[in-house]
Motif scaffolding. Structure first.
Motif, PDB file in Angstrom:
ATOM      1  N   UNK B 118       0.806  -1.218   0.000  1.00 24.04           N
ATOM      2  CA  UNK B 118       0.000   0.000   0.000  1.00 24.04           C
ATOM      3  C   UNK B 118       0.843   1.274   0.000  1.00 24.04           C
ATOM      4  N   UNK B 119       2.142   1.144  -0.214  1.00 30.04           N
ATOM      5  CA  UNK B 119       3.035   2.309  -0.135  1.00 30.04           C
ATOM      6  C   UNK B 119       2.527   3.473  -0.991  1.00 30.04           C
ATOM      7  N   UNK B 120       2.366   3.206  -2.297  1.00 32.12           N
ATOM      8  CA  UNK B 120       1.962   4.260  -3.228  1.00 32.12           C
ATOM      9  C   UNK B 120       0.533   4.728  -2.945  1.00 32.12           C
ATOM     10  N   UNK B 121      -0.338   3.771  -2.651  1.00 37.79           N
ATOM     11  CA  UNK B 121      -1.740   4.066  -2.349  1.00 37.79           C
ATOM     12  C   UNK B 121      -1.850   5.015  -1.157  1.00 37.79           C
ATOM     13  N   UNK B 122      -1.126   4.701  -0.087  1.00 35.30           N
ATOM     14  CA  UNK B 122      -1.212   5.509   1.138  1.00 35.30           C
ATOM     15  C   UNK B 122      -0.603   6.892   0.938  1.00 35.30           C
ATOM     16  N   UNK B 123       0.487   6.943   0.139  1.00 36.10           N
ATOM     17  CA  UNK B 123       1.131   8.229  -0.119  1.00 36.10           C
ATOM     18  C   UNK B 123       0.136   9.158  -0.838  1.00 36.10           C
ATOM     19  N   UNK B 124      -0.558   8.595  -1.830  1.00 39.19           N
ATOM     20  CA  UNK B 124      -1.485   9.401  -2.597  1.00 39.19           C
ATOM     21  C   UNK B 124      -2.741   9.756  -1.799  1.00 39.19           C
ATOM     22  N   UNK B 125      -3.228   8.788  -0.989  1.00 39.18           N
ATOM     23  CA  UNK B 125      -4.404   9.083  -0.168  1.00 39.18           C
ATOM     24  C   UNK B 125      -4.095  10.226   0.799  1.00 39.18           C
TER      25      UNK B 125
END
Lengths: 406, 406
Positions: B118-125
């Motif tokens: 979820x690295x990219x997902x969480x960064x964008x969220x």
């Protein structure tokens, strides 16, 4: 043993029965001992449905999301075709753009292929596994699905063929080859056995809708031998290849026509340096692509008439732009005409033989057809005439250049 | 500020208007200052169409190719929803399983999620971008698309919620919450504000089709707070949560029923050690799942009757297996019955309060309903009765346990 890339368009995979039919054609190629990759389009109608959804959601939509949606059409076909092949005993595996990967630039909706990593594909093909590849798609920057634009599956097929160094790329379509001219208009049109890349490129860009222009450019660049043939009839088609492969060269290979043309004449434009730039600059800014241009000889040394052609779909936009600039351009009248057709005679032989253009002008004159604009390149002569003469001109020229079947 | 995962099923995204409606609901959550990920299913009807194509091509198809085909349904929805969000001014991006990636095992068609990066997902969220995630899919070994099986989008949503440590996972559906029993049968059924994971798990596996069983198991394992609510009505739903969050505990939370049951009685089976194994072994081998089992007390010390229940869809197969083994099993007769229903009373309170089962038996007896088989667990009592008494039994029990609304 040869390595073959086969490509089937939307009509050829239009329903499950047709997909099974494609599987049988692929099997025949495998049974001949060939290594095969197949590139397929979406089932006919599917892409239009998906595009319609996007328009319903948002008229101006994000191109990356558009690509995510429309790329599903080809994904369905590759899965179904791989299943159909396995069902008749052919080892097969489906491949999406990101799985290979086929890398593209970030121009979503009309992306260009940058590289194809064929390591895994070639390893499996050598083991006898058929690679079923989704046309029209690749993967762009940031791992986003990117599509190549409408008709992009032809380009995918040629690009894959170039990358795996295929002996031939067979493009299956709903016509059985490339004809000397449109057989719906000229009954005596004949199918060509072979045609050069250069001629095919002219034909494709002049309105013969057999192959997508970009795919021919790519085939020419990488010297991919492309065969156009029917997916419904079992017969050889037309081979698009290097000039060296063609022993019997015709002076003229084909006659193309395009009804998607319009003409604008600006009457009494000031005849001074820079006038062309001041007319065509604003048109370029408005994304209007001008094709043929004629500037009349000035009678009074001060004014001239300027005539040019453009795509019919751009006519209204061009008129609007030129009306807005009327004061600046100082023309007297703008005369638009969309009842025109562009007829083109194409042939490699033209480079070494004089008289091809002359024969065209003479033939049209004999039928009392007035030529409005002329444009020539190394291997083609195009003329603009009134649309109503299309059939008459095509038939007369086809006979004059000795292309009629007997 | 909270972090919320929202999940919308096929009916909620059934057409473009409904997708726009979903976008407005997501925007409302964003406007409250929350970080949001949305998980969506395919537009209703789409998955069935794709499954139908696969069946037409090959009755026994490769599960990897099946997954390639059916995963396109969710891909279309995420692209359209991302567009719809952007159209109303919400920053959004679509995500397929392979793009995140959501890694699964290789059990194509019913894959299990192994990990979510979820690295990219969480960064964008955290930057305020809504992540629109395709439910039902991940990427398995060899970069192959894998699907989680029908109804897998609930599981996707809970898994994403667990991975991004969401404060809540809201499952939007066509009912507005979890009820004490089926409101179509018992008009006085009431919506529960809260229910424990354990109770929800019993309800889900006993036939209440609000949430997929696997998603509840996962929610329980990772302690994800799940809310079930309507995508068409703007009201709080039912929160599935830890026991500690529920202050007012009911003795009984709900009454479930399942008509997907059948019963088989083997009359006069030899009453000796190992007989159960010799009956149920072959059934297990034939993939027949046996649920409740009753063995009568032997009257003569030599023979007994054996009764058990199974899924209605397995009945024919079970009869076939047992007929083939008749000589070996030495039973006198096989009596099948598919006109049965399983009624279950569920409640955490049962663990500490005696008398819940007794009240069930008494209530059914008062209505002259004969109990054919009984089975109990720590938090539920199930009985098998004749199917014609379903409504009568449900209403009587609902009243007896004090669940009626006033």
């Amino acid at each position: 043993m040869a390595r073959i890339v086969m490509k089937f368009g939307g009509t050829s995979v239009g329903d499950c029965e047709r997909i099974k039919n494609v599987a049988r054609r692929v099997k025949a190629e495998v049974d001949r001992g060939n290594e095969v990759a197949v590139v397929v389009s979406a089932m006919s109608g599917v892409t239009n449905q998906l595009v319609d959804y996007c328009k319903q959601i948002a008229p101006l939509h994000d191109a990356r999301e558009y690509d995510t949606v429309v790329a599903t059409g080809e994904q369905v076909t590759i899965g179904l075709l791989a299943m159909a092949l396995q069902e008749i005993g052919v080892t097969a595996r489906s491949w999406m753009g990101w799985q290979i990967p086929i890398r593209t630039d970030g121009a979503h909706g009309k992306a260009r292929i940058e590289s194809i990593d064929t390591t895994e594909l070639e390893r499996r093909m050598a083991e006898g596994e058929v690679a079923v590849v989704a046309g029209f798609q690749g993967v762009g920057p940031g791992n986003r699905v990117a599509t190549l634009g409408r008709g992009g599956s032809d380009t995918s097929a040629v690009a894959i063929a170039a990358a795996v160094k295929a002996d031939r790329c067979d493009i299956y379509t709903d016509v059985d080859g490339v004809y000397t001219t449109d057989p719906r208009i000229v009954a005596k049109a004949k199918k060509l056995d072979k045609i050069t890349y250069e001629e095919m490129l002219e034909l494709a860009s002049l309105g013969a809708k057999v192959l997508q222009t970009r795919s021919v450019e790519m085939a020419m660049k990488y010297r991919v031998r492309v065969q156009v043939l029917s997916s419904f009839v079992d017969a050889p088609g037309t081979l698009v290849c290097d000039e060296d492969e063609i022993v019997e060269k015709e002076l003229v290979s084909g006659i193309a026509y395009s009804r998607d043309e319009a003409k604008i004449t600006l009457v009494r434009v000031a005849d001074r340096p820079g006038v062309a730039a001041s007319i065509f600059g604003p048109l370029t800014d408005a994304n209007v692509n001008v094709d043929m241009i004629v500037q009349n000889v000035s009678e009074d040394g001060k004014h001239t008439d300027m005539t040019f052609t453009l795509a019919k779909s751009d006519l209204d936009r061009a008129i609007k732009v030129l009306n807005e600039k009327k004061d600046e351009l100082h023309y007297e009248r703008l005369v638009p005409d969309s009842n025109v057709v562009k007829i083109s005679v194409i042939g490699m032989g033209m480079r070494s033989h004089a008289g091809v253009a002359q024969k065209m002008f003479k033939t049209l004159a004999e039928k009392s057809i007035n030529i409005q604009v002329i444009s020539t390149s190394e291997i083609k002569v195009s003329v603009l005439i009134a649309e109503e003469y299309t059939e008459l001109a095509l038939r007369a020229l086809h006979t004059a250049y000795g292309l009629d079947t007997h």
